[in-house]
Design an enzyme around this catalytic site. Structure first.
Site, PDB file in Angstrom:
ATOM      1  N   THR A   9       0.898  -1.129  -0.120  1.00 30.55           N
ATOM      2  CA  THR A   9      -0.139  -0.200  -0.045  1.00 30.55           C
ATOM      3  C   THR A   9       0.868   1.223   0.063  1.00 30.55           C
ATOM      4  OG1 THR A   9      -1.778  -1.248   1.289  1.00 30.55           O
ATOM      5  CG2 THR A   9      -1.695   1.167   1.282  1.00 30.55           C
TER       6      THR A   9
ATOM      7  N   THR B 264       1.410  -4.510   4.287  1.00 31.19           N
ATOM      8  CA  THR B 264       1.324  -4.662   5.704  1.00 31.19           C
ATOM      9  C   THR B 264       0.943  -6.071   6.092  1.00 31.19           C
ATOM     10  OG1 THR B 264      -0.858  -3.864   5.673  1.00 31.19           O
ATOM     11  CG2 THR B 264       0.726  -2.270   6.427  1.00 31.19           C
ATOM     12  N   ASP B 265       0.340  -6.695   4.803  1.00 30.15           N
ATOM     13  CA  ASP B 265      -0.435  -8.053   5.044  1.00 30.15           C
ATOM     14  C   ASP B 265       0.369  -9.119   5.738  1.00 30.15           C
ATOM     15  OD1 ASP B 265      -2.610  -6.669   4.149  1.00 30.15           O
ATOM     16  OD2 ASP B 265      -2.855  -7.773   2.145  1.00 30.15           O
TER      17      ASP B 265
HETATM   18  N1  GLU Z   1      -2.358  -6.397   0.316  1.00 27.43           N
HETATM   19  C1  GLU Z   1      -1.479  -5.461   0.013  1.00 27.43           C
HETATM   20  C2  GLU Z   1       0.016  -5.842   0.821  1.00 27.43           C
HETATM   21  O1  GLU Z   1      -0.057  -6.244   1.785  1.00 27.43           O
HETATM   22  C3  GLU Z   1      -1.678  -4.166   0.644  1.00 27.43           C
HETATM   23  C4  GLU Z   1      -1.932  -4.149   2.002  1.00 27.43           C
HETATM   24  C5  GLU Z   1      -1.096  -2.990   2.496  1.00 27.43           C
HETATM   25  O2  GLU Z   1       0.101  -2.838   2.176  1.00 27.43           O
HETATM   26  O3  GLU Z   1      -1.664  -2.546   3.490  1.00 27.43           O
HETATM   27  O4  GLU Z   1       1.074  -5.530  -0.166  1.00 27.43           O
END
Ligand code: GLU
Length: 340
Positions: A14, A86-87
């Site tokens: 993200t 973050t995932d």
């Molecule tokens: N699902 C994506 C990832 O983990 C976006 C989630 C995020 O970065 O918060 O890269």
């Protein structure tokens, strides 16, 4: 005054998204874009920025992370910051912690709110990560801290941090140990040092891991009320076809499963390493309190490996790493025992 040399490795996530023509967020930004969004960084550090990939962390592979670890090991810098999604940050950070031993800060950071939203957190998290990487206490204790995560002005041990919410800003926490430090104004306020003995014990067993080995798929099975065990049956009956080399079982309470599946688990434990981990997310498992066929005493006797206080996601990362390194069952038991 020479500024610390901080190397930023951007993976995607993200923090690195931008909207496409339809308005949907796509992984588009590289490390230079992330750095350009925070002009203050240049006053704090001699920043080098490198785009490693533009993928969501939900699609990262163990192989990519081993390559990243090798890159981090080889860098001649004063600190490393990995930006990613973050995932899976709670998993990737822990894997890097197992693979990378350096006496410079190694930090993972990310963003919950994308750059197209009002008040995105990516720039602030990157700034905080650079401040942490340059902080004298962090630098002096870099080895003792291990790989750390910096999110929303808090610093966490990668071995403990968990993603506890899918969307809100304060999505990260270390429920078992609390944060290691906090950022206030432009200061890093130290709070505690992590207990590193389990990671160090694992590293000793894993060795240098210069050859990353082949992927060793590990299934994560969550135990729940009245689970009939059909997947376990398939794993036992088709052991050679499914490709899983190990199992992590997120067990109930102190290390319990429904009684009806205990015999299947005994069979499975003879085929592949089966690590029991707390479904509650952490906290030491019991070892010798409850009797009965699917209690911790019975399951331990049946050959299941006790994962201690390690979160199931982190137990899966550790088991994959042990299997890649070619550790045999007694060595794997040893590695997990350190988390008892
Ligand atoms: N699902 C994506 C990832 O983990 C976006 C989630 C995020 O970065 O918060 O890269």
């Amino acid at each position: 005054m020479t500024l610390p040399r901080i190397h930023i490795l951007a993976l995607g996530g993200t923090i690195a998204t931008r909207p496409d023509a339809s308005g949907a967020m796509q992984m588009g930004l590289g490390a230079d874009d992330l750095v350009a969004a925070v002009p203050l960084l240049a006053q704090l550090a001699d920043i080098r920025a490198e785009t490693v990939s533009r993928v969501g962390s939900h699609s990262l592979s163990f192989d990519q992370l081993h390559a990243l670890a090798a890159k981090i090991k080889a860098l001649d810098v004063d600190g490393v910051i990995v930006t990613q999604g973050t995932d899976t940050l709670e998993e990737t950070g822990f894997l890097l912690d197992l693979l990378v031993e350096r006496d410079i800060p190694v930090i993972v950071t990310a963003a919950m709110r994308n750059p197209a939203l009002t008040s995105p957190d990516g720039p602030g998290n990157l700034l905080a990560a650079v401040r942490v990487a340059c902080d004298p206490w962090v630098r002096a204790h870099a080895k003792a801290l291990g790989v750390i995560a910096v999110m929303l002005d808090e610093v966490y041990a990668a071995s403990d941090v968990l993603k506890i919410h899918p969307t809100r800003l304060n999505a990260f926490a270390s429920p078992q140990t609390g944060p290691l430090a906090a950022l206030v104004e432009d200061r890093v306020v130290p709070l505690s040092l992590p207990v590193r003995a389990p990671v160090e014990a694992a590293r000793r067993r894993l060795g240098a891991l210069t050859d990353i080995g082949r992927e060793q798929p590990v299934a994560l099975l969550w135990m729940a009320l009245d689970e009939p065990g059909y997947l376990l049956e398939v794993l036992v009956d088709h052991r050679d076809q499914l490709g899983y080399r190990g199992i992590v079982l997120a067990a109930m309470g102190g290390g319990h499963v429904p009684e009806r599946i205990a015999p299947l688990l005994t069979q499975l434990a003879e085929i592949v390493p089966v690590v029991v981990s707390p479904r509650a997310g952490g906290g030491p498992l019991l070892q010798q309190t409850y009797g009965g066929p699917s209690s911790e005493i019975a399951l331990r006797k049946a050959g299941l490996i006790w994962g201690g206080r390690l979160n199931p996601l982190k137990a899966r990362v550790l088991l994959e790493t042990c299997l890649r390194a070619g550790l045999d069952r007694p060595a794997i038991v040893d590695v997990f025992d350190a988390w008892a």
